[in-house]
Design an enzyme around this catalytic site. Structure first.
Site, PDB file in Angstrom:
ATOM      1  N   GLU A 174       0.825  -1.212   0.000  1.00 54.97           N
ATOM      2  CA  GLU A 174       0.000   0.000   0.000  1.00 54.97           C
ATOM      3  C   GLU A 174       0.856   1.257   0.000  1.00 54.97           C
ATOM      4  O   GLU A 174       0.386   2.343   0.347  1.00 54.97           O
ATOM      5  CB  GLU A 174      -0.960  -0.005   1.200  1.00 54.97           C
ATOM      6  CG  GLU A 174      -1.951  -1.163   1.126  1.00 54.97           C
ATOM      7  CD  GLU A 174      -3.080  -1.049   2.140  1.00 54.97           C
ATOM      8  OE1 GLU A 174      -3.056  -0.131   2.982  1.00 54.97           O
ATOM      9  OE2 GLU A 174      -3.991  -1.884   2.089  1.00 54.97           O
TER      10      GLU A 174
ATOM     11  N   LYS B 134     -15.861  -1.014   3.418  1.00 56.61           N
ATOM     12  CA  LYS B 134     -15.228  -1.369   2.142  1.00 56.61           C
ATOM     13  C   LYS B 134     -16.354  -1.829   1.235  1.00 56.61           C
ATOM     14  O   LYS B 134     -16.970  -2.873   1.497  1.00 56.61           O
ATOM     15  CB  LYS B 134     -14.242  -2.514   2.341  1.00 56.61           C
ATOM     16  CG  LYS B 134     -12.956  -2.148   3.102  1.00 56.61           C
ATOM     17  CD  LYS B 134     -12.204  -3.422   3.465  1.00 56.61           C
ATOM     18  CE  LYS B 134     -10.772  -3.153   3.896  1.00 56.61           C
ATOM     19  NZ  LYS B 134     -10.145  -4.365   4.495  1.00 56.61           N
TER      20      LYS B 134
HETATM   21  P1  PGA Z   1      -6.830  -5.867   2.430  1.00 59.41           P
HETATM   22  O1  PGA Z   1      -6.348  -5.111   3.731  1.00 59.41           O
HETATM   23  O2  PGA Z   1      -7.345  -4.898   1.453  1.00 59.41           O
HETATM   24  O3  PGA Z   1      -5.579  -6.588   1.962  1.00 59.41           O
HETATM   25  O4  PGA Z   1      -7.874  -6.860   2.868  1.00 59.41           O
HETATM   26  C1  PGA Z   1      -6.837  -3.876   4.131  1.00 59.41           C
HETATM   27  C2  PGA Z   1      -7.242  -3.878   5.593  1.00 59.41           C
HETATM   28  O5  PGA Z   1      -7.113  -4.909   6.282  1.00 59.41           O
HETATM   29  O6  PGA Z   1      -7.730  -2.871   6.100  1.00 59.41           O
HETATM   30 ZN    ZN Z   2      -8.068  -4.144   8.206  1.00 58.72          ZN
END
Ligand code: PGA
Ligand code: ZN
Length: 433
Positions: free
Chosen positions: A206, A338
């Site tokens: 990231e 998300k």
């Molecule tokens: P991921 O991680 O997008 O790889 O699932 C992001 C998070 O855990 O916040």
């Molecule tokens: Zn997370």
């Protein structure tokens, strides 16, 4: 009432070089909306399925089956529907796949389509997406408080440290612009300190520094040193935020910190994290225990919920029902939103509303696999009063989201930054009132 005329899915590629799904929604007047599905690496067990082709080609990660969902049943079901009816469009998608995790159509197919419908509706209304979201759902728009990664760990950095995200927030800033400036100083100060100590191994998934620390706590100490090197007093304008992502290193209440070769039960993990809360200016912590550790999350929230924001990510998977259950249990006091965990915009908004009704905070979040799609910058602004987690201060798939917020700041006015408001109920908020 402008109707959806056609829908087209195509294969594009994400920030890890994996295939993903892009969807164009074209309206009868020629207006178009477009969105791309992101992809997680540390996924919750109960989130919408990222449908992949399997087999040997593209390491099994092909998206032909997901594209077939978009170009076949989804395109047929949505054609002719009014684009302004997001709930109607999302219901039509859900009607094709009533499975709880969207395993038939694929969450990657449904999320790209659902977001593309939202974009098309905004374009049709001749509004920026953030304004459309605020107007459509009756929220007062405001720029989010970012949490920005400094070091990556866990599944995003070859498990070099067990804790997944070491982040900072700048709740003491008075504008979004100021957050960017302060974070930039801390980010590069951290890189300098790590390089000078021989602890810098590269860049994680990231955009954060890929660390070569000998313990998880060394990351916290280095982060504090970086905040100080940037000229800040830790805990004043700048605070620490962690995503423990504990499901990645434990289940059934048994955890194993590989870096320190330590096994612990839920009580010991809670004790260790509690020690960190005492020693470091941590204002927010995500998934402190595993997604199946209800007792652990209730206990952690009972002990620390008054002084720290406790976010459920894998624990809640952007699911409104799980948020309501957790609120009733006394587990967590904030949710990570998300859109691809839920699979549609409407379900994500329901989750956001469930969190707000419980008096919780909400953090709109990217995934570790991202693209040039900036939907979440708009979503977090349109929902108002929130926070935004995008990853670090490097790599274009991250910067594009922060930069979009700066453009929104110009449209909205700098005075609409929520700053420390989401932290009001925490230790930081109590100290800085
Ligand atoms: P991921 O991680 O997008 O790889 O699932 C992001 C998070 O855990 O916040
Ligand atoms: Zn997370």
């Amino acid at each position: 009432m402008t109707a959806i005329q056609s829908i087209k899915g195509r294969r594009v590629w994400d920030s890890r070089g994996n295939p993903t799904v892009e969807v164009d929604v074209v309206l009868e007047n020629g207006v178009m909306g477009r969105a791309i599905a992101p992809a997680g690496a540390s996924r919750g067990q109960r989130e919408a399925i990222d449908l992949r082709d399997g087999g040997s080609a593209l390491r099994g990660k092909g998206v032909e089956r997901a594209l077939a969902s978009v170009n076949g049943p989804i395109a047929s079901a949505l054609a002719g529907l009014p684009v302004s009816d997001q709930v109607g469009a999302d219901r039509a998608i859900l009607g094709l796949d009533p499975s709880p995790m969207k395993e038939n159509l694929g969450g990657n197919a449904t999320v790209a389509t659902s977001l593309a419908v939202l974009h098309a509706a905004a374009a049709d209304a001749q509004k920026p997406l953030w304004r459309h979201v605020a107007d459509h759902y009756g929220f007062s728009p405001s720029l989010p408080l970012p949490e920005i990664q400094i070091f990556g760990g866990g599944a995003h950095a070859g498990r070099r440290v067990d804790i997944q995200d070491f982040m900072i927030m700048v709740p003491g800033a008075s504008s979004f612009d100021e957050v960017m400036e302060v974070t930039n100083e801390v980010y590069f100060a951290a890189g300098d300190i790590m390089a000078s100590r021989g602890k810098l191994a590269g860049i994680a998934d990231e955009g954060g520094w890929w660390p070569a620390f000998d313990s998880n706590e060394e990351a916290l100490e280095t982060l504090v040193a970086a905040i100080e090197k940037a000229g800040e007093k830790p805990g004043e304008r700048v605070v620490i935020s962690l995503d423990v992502a504990a499901s990645e290193f434990g289940e059934n209440g048994k955890y194993r910190l590989a870096l320190e070769d330590r096994e612990m039960d839920s009580a010991a993990l809670i004790e260790m994290l509690g020690g960190w809360l005492d020693a470091y200016p941590i204002a927010s912590i995500e998934d402190p225990v595993g997604e199946d550790d209800v007792e652990g999350m209730v206990e952690f929230t009972r002990r620390f919920g008054e002084r720290v924001q406790i976010i459920g990510d894998d624990y809640l998977v952007t699911n409104a029902k799980l948020v309501r259950e957790a609120a009733a249990d006394g587990a967590c006091n904030a949710v990570l939103v998300k859109v691809n965990q839920a699979g549609t915009v409407s379900e994500s908004i329901d989750t956001y509303n469930a969190a707000r009704s419980a008096g919780w905070g909400a953090v709109v979040s990217a995934r570790s696999g991202e693209t040039e799609d900036v939907s979440i910058s708009h979503l977090s602004t349109g929902l108002g009063g929130g926070q935004l987690k995008v990853g670090s201060f490097q790599r274009s798939e991250r910067m594009v989201k922060w930069n979009e917020c700066l453009r929104i700041q110009d449209e909205l006015g700098a005075g609409t930054f929520v700053g420390g408001a989401p932290m009001a109920a925490t230790w930081w908020g109590k100290q800085h009132g």
